[in-house]
Design a protein around this motif. Structure first.
Motif, PDB file in Angstrom:
ATOM      1  N   ILE A  55       0.836  -1.191   0.000  1.00  0.00           N
ATOM      2  CA  ILE A  55       0.000   0.000   0.000  1.00  0.00           C
ATOM      3  C   ILE A  55       0.874   1.245   0.000  1.00  0.00           C
ATOM      4  CG2 ILE A  55      -1.660   1.332   1.363  1.00  0.00           C
ATOM      5  CD1 ILE A  55      -2.835  -1.386   2.263  1.00  0.00           C
ATOM      6  N   SER A  56       1.949   1.208   0.774  1.00  0.00           N
ATOM      7  CA  SER A  56       2.887   2.335   0.813  1.00  0.00           C
ATOM      8  C   SER A  56       3.505   2.589  -0.557  1.00  0.00           C
ATOM      9  CB  SER A  56       3.987   2.056   1.838  1.00  0.00           C
ATOM     10  OG  SER A  56       4.971   3.047   1.811  1.00  0.00           O
ATOM     11  N   ALA A  57       3.909   1.530  -1.230  1.00  0.00           N
ATOM     12  CA  ALA A  57       4.472   1.678  -2.582  1.00  0.00           C
ATOM     13  C   ALA A  57       3.421   2.217  -3.543  1.00  0.00           C
ATOM     14  CB  ALA A  57       5.010   0.332  -3.077  1.00  0.00           C
ATOM     15  N   GLY A  58       2.184   1.777  -3.392  1.00  0.00           N
ATOM     16  CA  GLY A  58       1.104   2.292  -4.223  1.00  0.00           C
ATOM     17  C   GLY A  58       0.860   3.775  -3.993  1.00  0.00           C
ATOM     18  N   ILE A  59       0.950   4.205  -2.746  1.00  0.00           N
ATOM     19  CA  ILE A  59       0.777   5.621  -2.438  1.00  0.00           C
ATOM     20  C   ILE A  59       1.872   6.443  -3.105  1.00  0.00           C
ATOM     21  CG2 ILE A  59       0.919   7.324  -0.565  1.00  0.00           C
ATOM     22  CD1 ILE A  59      -0.544   5.284   1.207  1.00  0.00           C
ATOM     23  N   VAL A  60       3.099   5.957  -3.042  1.00  0.00           N
ATOM     24  CA  VAL A  60       4.201   6.680  -3.693  1.00  0.00           C
ATOM     25  C   VAL A  60       3.975   6.742  -5.199  1.00  0.00           C
ATOM     26  CG1 VAL A  60       6.677   6.613  -4.202  1.00  0.00           C
ATOM     27  CG2 VAL A  60       5.881   6.152  -1.895  1.00  0.00           C
ATOM     28  N   PHE A  61       3.521   5.642  -5.773  1.00  0.00           N
ATOM     29  CA  PHE A  61       3.249   5.605  -7.215  1.00  0.00           C
ATOM     30  C   PHE A  61       2.148   6.597  -7.593  1.00  0.00           C
ATOM     31  CE2 PHE A  61       1.220   3.686 -10.984  1.00  0.00           C
ATOM     32  CZ  PHE A  61       2.321   3.699 -11.835  1.00  0.00           C
ATOM     33  N   ILE A  62       1.074   6.616  -6.817  1.00  0.00           N
ATOM     34  CA  ILE A  62      -0.029   7.538  -7.072  1.00  0.00           C
ATOM     35  C   ILE A  62       0.410   8.984  -6.856  1.00  0.00           C
ATOM     36  CG2 ILE A  62      -2.300   8.264  -6.223  1.00  0.00           C
ATOM     37  CD1 ILE A  62      -2.848   5.264  -5.697  1.00  0.00           C
ATOM     38  N   MET A  63       1.282   9.211  -5.880  1.00  0.00           N
ATOM     39  CA  MET A  63       1.745  10.549  -5.558  1.00  0.00           C
ATOM     40  C   MET A  63       2.557  11.165  -6.701  1.00  0.00           C
ATOM     41  SD  MET A  63       3.640  11.720  -2.016  1.00  0.00           S
ATOM     42  CE  MET A  63       4.801  10.405  -2.129  1.00  0.00           C
ATOM     43  N   MET A  64       3.154  10.332  -7.529  1.00  0.00           N
ATOM     44  CA  MET A  64       3.964  10.837  -8.643  1.00  0.00           C
ATOM     45  C   MET A  64       3.134  11.630  -9.650  1.00  0.00           C
ATOM     46  SD  MET A  64       6.602   7.757  -9.615  1.00  0.00           S
ATOM     47  CE  MET A  64       5.348   6.931 -10.541  1.00  0.00           C
ATOM     48  N   PHE A  65       1.899  11.222  -9.881  1.00  0.00           N
ATOM     49  CA  PHE A  65       1.111  11.834 -10.950  1.00  0.00           C
ATOM     50  C   PHE A  65       0.746  13.296 -10.689  1.00  0.00           C
ATOM     51  CE2 PHE A  65       0.496   7.265 -11.580  1.00  0.00           C
ATOM     52  CZ  PHE A  65       1.024   7.178 -12.859  1.00  0.00           C
ATOM     53  N   PRO A  66       0.121  13.628  -9.541  1.00  0.00           N
ATOM     54  CA  PRO A  66      -0.200  15.056  -9.367  1.00  0.00           C
ATOM     55  C   PRO A  66       1.045  15.933  -9.253  1.00  0.00           C
ATOM     56  CG  PRO A  66      -0.861  13.808  -7.431  1.00  0.00           C
ATOM     57  CD  PRO A  66      -0.428  12.824  -8.464  1.00  0.00           C
ATOM     58  N   ILE A  67       2.111  15.394  -8.693  1.00  0.00           N
ATOM     59  CA  ILE A  67       3.335  16.181  -8.589  1.00  0.00           C
ATOM     60  C   ILE A  67       3.928  16.420  -9.976  1.00  0.00           C
ATOM     61  CG2 ILE A  67       5.715  16.169  -7.747  1.00  0.00           C
ATOM     62  CD1 ILE A  67       4.665  14.723  -5.237  1.00  0.00           C
ATOM     63  N   SER A  68       3.939  15.397 -10.805  1.00  0.00           N
ATOM     64  CA  SER A  68       4.460  15.558 -12.172  1.00  0.00           C
ATOM     65  C   SER A  68       3.620  16.546 -12.976  1.00  0.00           C
ATOM     66  CB  SER A  68       4.494  14.213 -12.893  1.00  0.00           C
ATOM     67  OG  SER A  68       5.342  13.321 -12.222  1.00  0.00           O
ATOM     68  N   VAL A  69       2.305  16.437 -12.867  1.00  0.00           N
ATOM     69  CA  VAL A  69       1.424  17.362 -13.574  1.00  0.00           C
ATOM     70  C   VAL A  69       1.645  18.785 -13.066  1.00  0.00           C
ATOM     71  CG1 VAL A  69      -1.000  18.009 -13.926  1.00  0.00           C
ATOM     72  CG2 VAL A  69      -0.299  15.628 -14.147  1.00  0.00           C
ATOM     73  N   ASP A  70       1.805  18.935 -11.754  1.00  0.00           N
ATOM     74  CA  ASP A  70       2.045  20.254 -11.178  1.00  0.00           C
ATOM     75  C   ASP A  70       3.336  20.868 -11.700  1.00  0.00           C
ATOM     76  OD1 ASP A  70       1.558  22.470  -9.356  1.00  0.00           O
ATOM     77  OD2 ASP A  70       3.165  21.628  -8.131  1.00  0.00           O
ATOM     78  N   VAL A  71       4.381  20.070 -11.772  1.00  0.00           N
ATOM     79  CA  VAL A  71       5.666  20.576 -12.274  1.00  0.00           C
ATOM     80  C   VAL A  71       5.546  20.991 -13.735  1.00  0.00           C
ATOM     81  CG1 VAL A  71       8.028  19.891 -12.846  1.00  0.00           C
ATOM     82  CG2 VAL A  71       7.088  19.329 -10.610  1.00  0.00           C
ATOM     83  N   ILE A  72       4.892  20.164 -14.532  1.00  0.00           N
ATOM     84  CA  ILE A  72       4.734  20.494 -15.955  1.00  0.00           C
ATOM     85  C   ILE A  72       3.906  21.763 -16.125  1.00  0.00           C
ATOM     86  CG2 ILE A  72       3.677  19.735 -18.117  1.00  0.00           C
ATOM     87  CD1 ILE A  72       4.476  16.841 -17.244  1.00  0.00           C
ATOM     88  N   LEU A  73       2.790  21.836 -15.413  1.00  0.00           N
ATOM     89  CA  LEU A  73       1.938  23.018 -15.542  1.00  0.00           C
ATOM     90  C   LEU A  73       2.616  24.280 -15.000  1.00  0.00           C
ATOM     91  CD1 LEU A  73      -1.584  21.608 -14.599  1.00  0.00           C
ATOM     92  CD2 LEU A  73      -0.737  22.237 -16.858  1.00  0.00           C
ATOM     93  N   ARG A  74       3.372  24.113 -13.924  1.00  0.00           N
ATOM     94  CA  ARG A  74       4.024  25.270 -13.317  1.00  0.00           C
ATOM     95  C   ARG A  74       5.095  25.863 -14.240  1.00  0.00           C
ATOM     96  NH1 ARG A  74       4.483  26.821  -8.019  1.00  0.00           N
ATOM     97  NH2 ARG A  74       3.512  24.854  -7.424  1.00  0.00           N
ATOM     98  N   ALA A  77       5.817  24.967 -17.583  1.00  0.00           N
ATOM     99  CA  ALA A  77       5.518  25.100 -19.007  1.00  0.00           C
ATOM    100  C   ALA A  77       4.443  26.158 -19.272  1.00  0.00           C
ATOM    101  CB  ALA A  77       5.071  23.757 -19.576  1.00  0.00           C
ATOM    102  N   PHE A  78       3.448  26.242 -18.383  1.00  0.00           N
ATOM    103  CA  PHE A  78       2.322  27.131 -18.626  1.00  0.00           C
ATOM    104  C   PHE A  78       2.127  28.187 -17.538  1.00  0.00           C
ATOM    105  CE2 PHE A  78       1.265  22.993 -20.542  1.00  0.00           C
ATOM    106  CZ  PHE A  78       1.252  23.379 -21.871  1.00  0.00           C
ATOM    107  N   ASN A  79       2.955  28.151 -16.503  1.00  0.00           N
ATOM    108  CA  ASN A  79       2.856  29.077 -15.368  1.00  0.00           C
ATOM    109  C   ASN A  79       1.479  29.006 -14.700  1.00  0.00           C
ATOM    110  OD1 ASN A  79       3.951  30.873 -13.567  1.00  0.00           O
ATOM    111  ND2 ASN A  79       3.440  32.684 -14.776  1.00  0.00           N
TER     112      ASN A  79
END
Length: 101
Positions: free
Chosen positions: A25-44, A46-48
């Motif tokens: 479950i812990s590994a799954g949480i880390v895996f799931i946590m990657m997506f919003p952080i990655s999207v946030d970095v890209i949006l921040r 690339a698009f401000n």
């Protein structure tokens, strides 16, 4: 006495299953946590336009990721040690520190 041994064997087996499940479950949480952080970095960058609340969500998820994996790390005795401070000690004192820890 044999009944107690089989009971402890059964409890040990179930405890290991629970520990492995919590680590998964812990590994799954880390895996799931990657997506919003990655999207946030890209949006921040690339698009401000950052995603609001990503930092807080990651903090909440980090609690689960860390504390659900502690039992697994302890079961496999892979926790961090400060061996530099204890390597010169007598093995009896090292054992006492291990038991206390």
């Amino acid at each position: 006495m044999a009944g107690m041994k089989s009971l402890f064997t059964l409890l040990d087996r179930w405890l290991k299953r629970i520990v492995n499940l919590s680590a998964g479950i812990s590994a799954g949480i880390v895996f799931i946590m990657m997506f919003p952080i990655s999207v946030d970095v890209i949006l921040r960058y690339a698009f401000n336009k950052p995603l609001h609340g990503t930092y807080q969500l990651a903090e909440f998820m980090m609690v689960g990721a860390v504390y659900l994996s502690v039992a697994y790390v302890q079961l496999h005795r892979e926790h961090i040690r400060l061996e530099l401070a204890t390597s010169w000690m007598h093995p009896k004192y090292q054992l006492m520190l291990d038991i206390f820890g």
